[in-house]
Design a protein around this motif. Sequence first.
Motif, PDB file in Angstrom:
ATOM      1  N   ALA A 195      -3.893 -17.408  20.374  1.00 20.43           N
ATOM      2  CA  ALA A 195      -3.608 -18.107  19.115  1.00 20.43           C
ATOM      3  C   ALA A 195      -3.179 -19.547  19.373  1.00 20.43           C
ATOM      4  CB  ALA A 195      -2.534 -17.359  18.336  1.00 20.43           C
ATOM      5  N   ILE A 196      -2.384 -19.777  20.422  1.00 19.89           N
ATOM      6  CA  ILE A 196      -1.941 -21.134  20.747  1.00 19.89           C
ATOM      7  C   ILE A 196      -3.129 -21.986  21.190  1.00 19.89           C
ATOM      8  CG2 ILE A 196      -0.583 -22.486  22.401  1.00 19.89           C
ATOM      9  CD1 ILE A 196       1.565 -20.319  22.204  1.00 19.89           C
ATOM     10  N   GLN A 197      -4.037 -21.402  21.974  1.00 16.56           N
ATOM     11  CA  GLN A 197      -5.220 -22.152  22.419  1.00 16.56           C
ATOM     12  C   GLN A 197      -6.084 -22.583  21.242  1.00 16.56           C
ATOM     13  OE1 GLN A 197      -7.295 -19.623  25.135  1.00 16.56           O
ATOM     14  NE2 GLN A 197      -5.892 -20.007  26.825  1.00 16.56           N
ATOM     15  N   ARG A 198      -6.106 -21.794  20.180  1.00 18.08           N
ATOM     16  CA  ARG A 198      -6.939 -22.107  19.015  1.00 18.08           C
ATOM     17  C   ARG A 198      -6.352 -23.198  18.131  1.00 18.08           C
ATOM     18  NH1 ARG A 198      -8.471 -16.021  17.004  1.00 18.08           N
ATOM     19  NH2 ARG A 198      -9.858 -15.510  18.729  1.00 18.08           N
ATOM     20  N   LEU A 199      -5.084 -23.552  18.335  1.00 16.09           N
ATOM     21  CA  LEU A 199      -4.465 -24.584  17.511  1.00 16.09           C
ATOM     22  C   LEU A 199      -5.148 -25.930  17.732  1.00 16.09           C
ATOM     23  CD1 LEU A 199      -0.685 -23.754  18.026  1.00 16.09           C
ATOM     24  CD2 LEU A 199      -2.064 -23.288  16.012  1.00 16.09           C
ATOM     25  N   LYS A 200      -5.278 -26.692  16.661  1.00 14.50           N
ATOM     26  CA  LYS A 200      -5.900 -28.007  16.755  1.00 14.50           C
ATOM     27  C   LYS A 200      -4.855 -29.039  17.174  1.00 14.50           C
ATOM     28  CE  LYS A 200      -9.323 -27.053  13.239  1.00 14.50           C
ATOM     29  NZ  LYS A 200      -9.847 -27.427  11.926  1.00 14.50           N
ATOM     30  N   ASN A 201      -5.281 -30.014  17.957  1.00  9.80           N
ATOM     31  CA  ASN A 201      -4.396 -31.101  18.360  1.00  9.80           C
ATOM     32  C   ASN A 201      -4.335 -32.162  17.268  1.00  9.80           C
ATOM     33  OD1 ASN A 201      -3.764 -30.064  20.900  1.00  9.80           O
ATOM     34  ND2 ASN A 201      -5.594 -30.956  21.806  1.00  9.80           N
ATOM     35  N   ASN A 202      -3.324 -33.014  17.353  1.00  8.37           N
ATOM     36  CA  ASN A 202      -3.160 -34.170  16.474  1.00  8.37           C
ATOM     37  C   ASN A 202      -3.086 -33.790  15.005  1.00  8.37           C
ATOM     38  OD1 ASN A 202      -3.266 -35.880  18.734  1.00  8.37           O
ATOM     39  ND2 ASN A 202      -5.498 -35.858  18.656  1.00  8.37           N
TER      40      ASN A 202
ATOM     41  N   SER B 103       1.515 -28.698  17.416  1.00  7.40           N
ATOM     42  CA  SER B 103       0.743 -27.832  18.305  1.00  7.40           C
ATOM     43  C   SER B 103       0.825 -28.288  19.761  1.00  7.40           C
ATOM     44  CB  SER B 103      -0.710 -27.787  17.852  1.00  7.40           C
ATOM     45  OG  SER B 103      -1.275 -29.076  17.855  1.00  7.40           O
ATOM     46  N   LYS B 104       0.993 -29.575  20.006  1.00  6.01           N
ATOM     47  CA  LYS B 104       1.074 -30.052  21.391  1.00  6.01           C
ATOM     48  C   LYS B 104       2.287 -29.466  22.102  1.00  6.01           C
ATOM     49  CE  LYS B 104      -1.416 -34.393  21.107  1.00  6.01           C
ATOM     50  NZ  LYS B 104      -1.339 -35.832  21.289  1.00  6.01           N
TER      51      LYS B 104
ATOM     52  N   ARG C  38      -3.209 -47.657  22.205  1.00  5.78           N
ATOM     53  CA  ARG C  38      -3.251 -46.916  23.473  1.00  5.78           C
ATOM     54  C   ARG C  38      -1.843 -46.721  24.036  1.00  5.78           C
ATOM     55  NH1 ARG C  38      -7.936 -49.876  23.882  1.00  5.78           N
ATOM     56  NH2 ARG C  38      -6.962 -51.574  25.031  1.00  5.78           N
ATOM     57  N   LEU C  39      -1.010 -47.736  23.935  1.00  6.12           N
ATOM     58  CA  LEU C  39       0.365 -47.620  24.427  1.00  6.12           C
ATOM     59  C   LEU C  39       1.169 -46.605  23.611  1.00  6.12           C
ATOM     60  CD1 LEU C  39       1.187 -51.372  25.190  1.00  6.12           C
ATOM     61  CD2 LEU C  39       0.791 -49.536  26.839  1.00  6.12           C
ATOM     62  N   ILE C  40       0.968 -46.620  22.316  1.00  3.78           N
ATOM     63  CA  ILE C  40       1.660 -45.649  21.462  1.00  3.78           C
ATOM     64  C   ILE C  40       1.228 -44.236  21.823  1.00  3.78           C
ATOM     65  CG2 ILE C  40       1.802 -44.776  19.091  1.00  3.78           C
ATOM     66  CD1 ILE C  40       1.795 -47.705  18.156  1.00  3.78           C
ATOM     67  N   HIS C  41      -0.071 -44.029  21.992  1.00  2.30           N
ATOM     68  CA  HIS C  41      -0.584 -42.709  22.351  1.00  2.30           C
ATOM     69  C   HIS C  41      -0.036 -42.267  23.703  1.00  2.30           C
ATOM     70  CE1 HIS C  41      -3.534 -39.775  23.896  1.00  2.30           C
ATOM     71  NE2 HIS C  41      -3.509 -39.351  22.644  1.00  2.30           N
ATOM     72  N   ARG C  42      -0.011 -43.180  24.685  1.00  4.59           N
ATOM     73  CA  ARG C  42       0.525 -42.852  26.010  1.00  4.59           C
ATOM     74  C   ARG C  42       1.997 -42.468  25.924  1.00  4.59           C
ATOM     75  NH1 ARG C  42       1.874 -47.632  29.556  1.00  4.59           N
ATOM     76  NH2 ARG C  42       3.674 -47.383  28.226  1.00  4.59           N
ATOM     77  N   ASP C  43       2.782 -43.265  25.169  1.00  4.39           N
ATOM     78  CA  ASP C  43       4.209 -42.983  25.038  1.00  4.39           C
ATOM     79  C   ASP C  43       4.452 -41.645  24.343  1.00  4.39           C
ATOM     80  OD1 ASP C  43       4.756 -45.362  26.281  1.00  4.39           O
ATOM     81  OD2 ASP C  43       5.301 -46.437  24.439  1.00  4.39           O
ATOM     82  N   ARG C  44       3.679 -41.359  23.313  1.00  2.00           N
ATOM     83  CA  ARG C  44       3.835 -40.103  22.585  1.00  2.00           C
ATOM     84  C   ARG C  44       3.493 -38.920  23.493  1.00  2.00           C
ATOM     85  NH1 ARG C  44       0.245 -40.442  18.084  1.00  2.00           N
ATOM     86  NH2 ARG C  44       1.756 -41.846  17.183  1.00  2.00           N
ATOM     87  N   THR C  45       2.421 -39.046  24.260  1.00  2.00           N
ATOM     88  CA  THR C  45       2.013 -37.983  25.176  1.00  2.00           C
ATOM     89  C   THR C  45       3.075 -37.751  26.243  1.00  2.00           C
ATOM     90  OG1 THR C  45      -0.305 -38.533  24.800  1.00  2.00           O
ATOM     91  CG2 THR C  45       0.187 -37.215  26.737  1.00  2.00           C
ATOM     92  N   GLN C  46       3.623 -38.831  26.787  1.00  2.00           N
ATOM     93  CA  GLN C  46       4.677 -38.700  27.792  1.00  2.00           C
ATOM     94  C   GLN C  46       5.933 -38.053  27.207  1.00  2.00           C
ATOM     95  OE1 GLN C  46       5.202 -42.684  29.260  1.00  2.00           O
ATOM     96  NE2 GLN C  46       3.501 -42.528  30.716  1.00  2.00           N
ATOM     97  N   PHE C  47       6.282 -38.427  25.975  1.00  2.00           N
ATOM     98  CA  PHE C  47       7.456 -37.869  25.323  1.00  2.00           C
ATOM     99  C   PHE C  47       7.297 -36.366  25.137  1.00  2.00           C
ATOM    100  CE2 PHE C  47       9.435 -36.509  21.311  1.00  2.00           C
ATOM    101  CZ  PHE C  47      10.765 -36.711  21.626  1.00  2.00           C
ATOM    102  N   VAL C  48       6.140 -35.941  24.616  1.00  3.23           N
ATOM    103  CA  VAL C  48       5.906 -34.519  24.380  1.00  3.23           C
ATOM    104  C   VAL C  48       5.895 -33.750  25.704  1.00  3.23           C
ATOM    105  CG1 VAL C  48       4.213 -32.842  23.540  1.00  3.23           C
ATOM    106  CG2 VAL C  48       4.727 -34.859  22.187  1.00  3.23           C
TER     107      VAL C  48
END
Length: 164
Positions: A125-132, A142-143, A13-23
């Motif tokens: 087209a950007i909205q259709r991109l898959k996350n992760n 894509s993020k 969870r911490l890794i995911h939070r940090d990655r999201t904040q970085f992006v």
Amino acid sequence: MATYRRLNGVRNRLIHRDRTQFVARKADEIELAAKKKDMGSLFKHLRDLTENKTPTLGSILPSDGALLSDEGSCLERRKDHFCSLLNNTSSSVPPNDSPSQPCGQRPGTDAPPDEPFSPSEIGLAIQRLKNNKGAGICGLNSKLLKYGGSAMLLFLNTLFSTIW
């Protein structure tokens, strides 16, 4: 074992939070640079996101099952694949569902192939991109494109119009 699983979940969870904040932080910096029309700073931030990523074509498995690894065959197979996608020739789409379009024409539009993309087409087209999903040969995930907002959309529109 239960302690390990609990701590592993906390770590993930911490890794995911940090990655999201970085992006999100990088997207804000890119948007600010785009608003200021500071292309040097914009590309610096894009390079920061994509550094140490070597673009490769990789091997492709065509329909006959023989692995393609040379660049010319891979590019030809990709061209055939995307032409079939644009022409809606996949088995999941009934042939009478929509008229077939030439390979150069964009689906969902009446725009001839020689007209540049509109911002709404790029946004769709950007909205259709898959996350992760892993970054492509350009190293952009894509993020970054999704969180880039209207500034990223305008930048991509300018870029694609210039290329087109």
